[in-house]
Motif scaffolding. Sequence first.
Motif, PDB file in Angstrom:
ATOM      1  N   VAL A  63       0.863  -1.183   0.000  1.00 42.87           N
ATOM      2  CA  VAL A  63       0.000   0.000   0.000  1.00 42.87           C
ATOM      3  C   VAL A  63       0.897   1.229   0.000  1.00 42.87           C
ATOM      4  CG1 VAL A  63      -1.836   1.246   1.182  1.00 42.87           C
ATOM      5  CG2 VAL A  63      -1.753  -1.256   1.304  1.00 42.87           C
ATOM      6  N   VAL A  64       0.642   2.166  -0.882  1.00 40.90           N
ATOM      7  CA  VAL A  64       1.439   3.382  -0.980  1.00 40.90           C
ATOM      8  C   VAL A  64       0.608   4.557  -0.475  1.00 40.90           C
ATOM      9  CG1 VAL A  64       2.834   4.859  -2.466  1.00 40.90           C
ATOM     10  CG2 VAL A  64       2.610   2.416  -2.989  1.00 40.90           C
ATOM     11  N   GLY A  65       0.969   5.080   0.697  1.00 36.45           N
ATOM     12  CA  GLY A  65       0.260   6.207   1.286  1.00 36.45           C
ATOM     13  C   GLY A  65      -0.510   5.809   2.527  1.00 36.45           C
ATOM     14  N   ALA A  66      -0.259   6.528   3.623  1.00 36.25           N
ATOM     15  CA  ALA A  66      -0.882   6.181   4.908  1.00 36.25           C
ATOM     16  C   ALA A  66      -1.862   7.243   5.361  1.00 36.25           C
ATOM     17  CB  ALA A  66       0.188   5.952   5.974  1.00 36.25           C
ATOM     18  N   GLY A  67      -2.757   7.661   4.448  1.00 38.19           N
ATOM     19  CA  GLY A  67      -3.919   8.439   4.840  1.00 38.19           C
ATOM     20  C   GLY A  67      -5.077   7.516   5.153  1.00 38.19           C
ATOM     21  N   GLY A  68      -6.300   8.052   5.127  1.00 39.55           N
ATOM     22  CA  GLY A  68      -7.457   7.242   5.472  1.00 39.55           C
ATOM     23  C   GLY A  68      -7.648   6.059   4.538  1.00 39.55           C
ATOM     24  N   GLY A  69      -7.486   6.273   3.227  1.00 41.09           N
ATOM     25  CA  GLY A  69      -7.662   5.185   2.281  1.00 41.09           C
ATOM     26  C   GLY A  69      -6.592   4.128   2.413  1.00 41.09           C
ATOM     27  N   GLY A  70      -5.337   4.551   2.537  1.00 42.59           N
ATOM     28  CA  GLY A  70      -4.237   3.601   2.649  1.00 42.59           C
ATOM     29  C   GLY A  70      -4.297   2.797   3.928  1.00 42.59           C
ATOM     30  N   MET A  71      -4.612   3.443   5.042  1.00 39.31           N
ATOM     31  CA  MET A  71      -4.661   2.703   6.305  1.00 39.31           C
ATOM     32  C   MET A  71      -5.868   1.778   6.361  1.00 39.31           C
ATOM     33  SD  MET A  71      -2.953   5.115   9.240  1.00 39.31           S
ATOM     34  CE  MET A  71      -3.948   6.605   9.066  1.00 39.31           C
ATOM     35  N   SER A  72      -6.983   2.173   5.726  1.00 46.54           N
ATOM     36  CA  SER A  72      -8.113   1.250   5.601  1.00 46.54           C
ATOM     37  C   SER A  72      -7.696   0.014   4.827  1.00 46.54           C
ATOM     38  CB  SER A  72      -9.272   1.962   4.883  1.00 46.54           C
ATOM     39  OG  SER A  72     -10.273   1.057   4.489  1.00 46.54           O
ATOM     40  N   ALA A  73      -6.993   0.221   3.692  1.00 43.03           N
ATOM     41  CA  ALA A  73      -6.560  -0.904   2.861  1.00 43.03           C
ATOM     42  C   ALA A  73      -5.600  -1.811   3.618  1.00 43.03           C
ATOM     43  CB  ALA A  73      -5.902  -0.373   1.585  1.00 43.03           C
ATOM     44  N   ALA A  74      -4.618  -1.230   4.283  1.00 37.62           N
ATOM     45  CA  ALA A  74      -3.613  -2.029   4.985  1.00 37.62           C
ATOM     46  C   ALA A  74      -4.228  -2.805   6.138  1.00 37.62           C
ATOM     47  CB  ALA A  74      -2.493  -1.122   5.487  1.00 37.62           C
ATOM     48  N   THR A  75      -5.123  -2.160   6.876  1.00 36.62           N
ATOM     49  CA  THR A  75      -5.770  -2.842   8.000  1.00 36.62           C
ATOM     50  C   THR A  75      -6.584  -4.030   7.519  1.00 36.62           C
ATOM     51  OG1 THR A  75      -5.905  -0.765   9.263  1.00 36.62           O
ATOM     52  CG2 THR A  75      -7.383  -2.549   9.923  1.00 36.62           C
ATOM     53  N   ARG A  76      -7.383  -3.809   6.470  1.00 34.76           N
ATOM     54  CA  ARG A  76      -8.246  -4.895   5.994  1.00 34.76           C
ATOM     55  C   ARG A  76      -7.429  -6.026   5.366  1.00 34.76           C
ATOM     56  NH1 ARG A  76     -12.115  -7.998   7.241  1.00 34.76           N
ATOM     57  NH2 ARG A  76     -13.613  -8.538   5.582  1.00 34.76           N
ATOM     58  N   ALA A  77      -6.405  -5.676   4.599  1.00 34.86           N
ATOM     59  CA  ALA A  77      -5.576  -6.708   3.980  1.00 34.86           C
ATOM     60  C   ALA A  77      -4.910  -7.588   5.031  1.00 34.86           C
ATOM     61  CB  ALA A  77      -4.528  -6.061   3.079  1.00 34.86           C
ATOM     62  N   ALA A  78      -4.373  -6.955   6.067  1.00 35.72           N
ATOM     63  CA  ALA A  78      -3.716  -7.726   7.121  1.00 35.72           C
ATOM     64  C   ALA A  78      -4.718  -8.564   7.893  1.00 35.72           C
ATOM     65  CB  ALA A  78      -2.960  -6.790   8.055  1.00 35.72           C
ATOM     66  N   GLU A  79      -5.910  -8.004   8.144  1.00 36.93           N
ATOM     67  CA  GLU A  79      -6.969  -8.772   8.806  1.00 36.93           C
ATOM     68  C   GLU A  79      -7.284 -10.053   8.050  1.00 36.93           C
ATOM     69  OE1 GLU A  79     -10.252  -6.108  11.203  1.00 36.93           O
ATOM     70  OE2 GLU A  79     -10.480  -6.367   9.050  1.00 36.93           O
ATOM     71  N   LEU A  80      -7.220  -9.972   6.723  1.00 35.81           N
ATOM     72  CA  LEU A  80      -7.567 -11.111   5.880  1.00 35.81           C
ATOM     73  C   LEU A  80      -6.401 -12.068   5.668  1.00 35.81           C
ATOM     74  CD1 LEU A  80      -9.774  -9.235   3.257  1.00 35.81           C
ATOM     75  CD2 LEU A  80     -10.553 -10.776   5.077  1.00 35.81           C
ATOM     76  N   GLY A  81      -5.332 -11.858   6.418  1.00 34.38           N
ATOM     77  CA  GLY A  81      -4.219 -12.791   6.407  1.00 34.38           C
ATOM     78  C   GLY A  81      -3.167 -12.526   5.356  1.00 34.38           C
ATOM     79  N   LEU A  82      -3.191 -11.373   4.715  1.00 36.28           N
ATOM     80  CA  LEU A  82      -2.213 -11.050   3.685  1.00 36.28           C
ATOM     81  C   LEU A  82      -1.009 -10.356   4.310  1.00 36.28           C
ATOM     82  CD1 LEU A  82      -4.559  -9.687   0.868  1.00 36.28           C
ATOM     83  CD2 LEU A  82      -3.782 -12.036   1.256  1.00 36.28           C
ATOM     84  N   ALA A  83       0.179 -10.752   3.893  1.00 34.46           N
ATOM     85  CA  ALA A  83       1.394 -10.056   4.334  1.00 34.46           C
ATOM     86  C   ALA A  83       1.395  -8.683   3.693  1.00 34.46           C
ATOM     87  CB  ALA A  83       2.623 -10.844   3.921  1.00 34.46           C
ATOM     88  N   THR A  84       1.286  -7.654   4.519  1.00 32.58           N
ATOM     89  CA  THR A  84       0.998  -6.310   4.029  1.00 32.58           C
ATOM     90  C   THR A  84       2.016  -5.316   4.558  1.00 32.58           C
ATOM     91  OG1 THR A  84      -1.368  -6.824   4.006  1.00 32.58           O
ATOM     92  CG2 THR A  84      -0.761  -4.489   3.940  1.00 32.58           C
TER      93      THR A  84
END
Length: 547
Positions: free
Chosen positions: A73-94
Amino acid sequence: MSASMDRRTFLTGATTAGALAALGLAGCSPQTKNSAPQQLSETGSESADSGERQYLEQANYDIDEVKDFDVVVVGAGGGGMSAATRAAELGLATVILEQNDMTGGTTMFTEGLFAIGSHHQKEQGTNPPDLGYDLFTAAMDYHHWYANGGLFRKYINESANDIDWMESVSIRFKGTGTMCDNEYNTWHVYEAEEGELSGQKYVQSWTSAVENAGAQLVLKSEAINIIVGEDGAVTGVVAREGNSYIQYNAAKGVILATGGYADSPELMREFGKNPDRIQPMGSGGRNGFGINAARQAGGTLAPSPGCLVFYGGCLPGVDYGTHLYCASAFQPYFWINQDCDRFVNEWYAERNFSFSGDAQSMQDRVLSIVTQAQMDNMYENGGTFGCGEYIHAGVPLTKLWDEYQAQVDAGNEGIHQADTLDELAQDCGLDAEKLKAAVERYNGFCANGVDEDFGKAAEYLFPLEEGPYYAFELNAGIFTTVGGMRISHDAEVLKEDGTPVPHLYAVGCDAGGLYGDAYDVSICEGSCQGFAVFTGKMAAEHCAAQS
């Protein structure tokens, strides 16, 4: 971010290392040396070798280390942190890469986000049951149907679930509200601490969510290159970290969440805007990398990519939400352009600040003129209008004169003061007779209680009586840009033929399809931040579904 950091420090981009900077500066792979093209943000260049258009500048560098992940994920604003949180929740190395030394970006200045059908709204009980369909139509009409109807419909349908999910990862809301005379409570306002930036606690909560989900957060990591395989699939990015170049491989997807192009005059001009009349707020560094990288990888722009999210006029050098900002740019008093003509109903500072910004951006010059009596009244009794959650109407602007004097002492050329209108005109370089005629005409409207030019309500007709007079030169201020890549209903970046660029996603302000040419604040307040969370979560879920 340190709780003691003030708004000006953050706005000017002078960041400090605070609690968030201690999170997740990761390193885990053996070092290798590779050569690859460096790609920096520059639009529209031609490759001397291939003749193909290059959206990112080409150069050479050595790869110092290669790291493998499922999702980058490139960018740690609201969209990026939403993406990173959900991806990691789903078991993806993020991994999530942020070029600044803190998370949040311009999300730090947001106050809430849009949603329909949440439990907060149901508990408040003021919205009709069919609001989703009525509001969808109203919003699409507002955008003249340039927005992507199917994507917008999905956003609305998922918005209540997104609130539930956010709360499950400890994002907290203090309730719902409205802006700009919107009759429905669709604006979900974050919990916030007095004296902090409105989105600070929200950003801190997202940062914790990223870490708790197990994603790696790398600060001061500037993505400079997107890597595309021979089959056209995106396989990773290269980031510059200090003097090192790190290659981050992504087995399932790269999610671009870089916040748009608010700090890129080149992209503004390409998309038909005049950057000389526009003043962005935020953390800086929004150079359009996500958009240029996606185009470099074969993606195409969405219709209407050049939407600016205006917050109205602003005095250059003065931050949104300060007392001087509120007094100089956000009151329904008397605005003129370079010809001494009023050009809009000044009530739009509050009624629809996005439209107010549109109108102001179309002028060569904009001046807000107030009297000494009006300034003193705002100092003692507050403004007719407030400024979002920062300042409420009728709350005394006790810092007004201190902030004013600080700007004068700093030599702010956008501030003018004079005892008479003739002197004010001379100082501002205006035609004195035209200025006096404009003031006389307006004062006549105030006396009669009827604005014959723009129909401003009598309660907002305030005459300019005796001096001294203050004139504030205003630019058009923007929170951010919205619009960029054409995306699927799963946030995949699409090529010109409508097929996805494999393993590439654009979310939040790097994605198009949300707006036409203006922020729909009078219908869907907070829609930009809600869209960032929605698209980030959706992109992560699509990555997880890939084989």
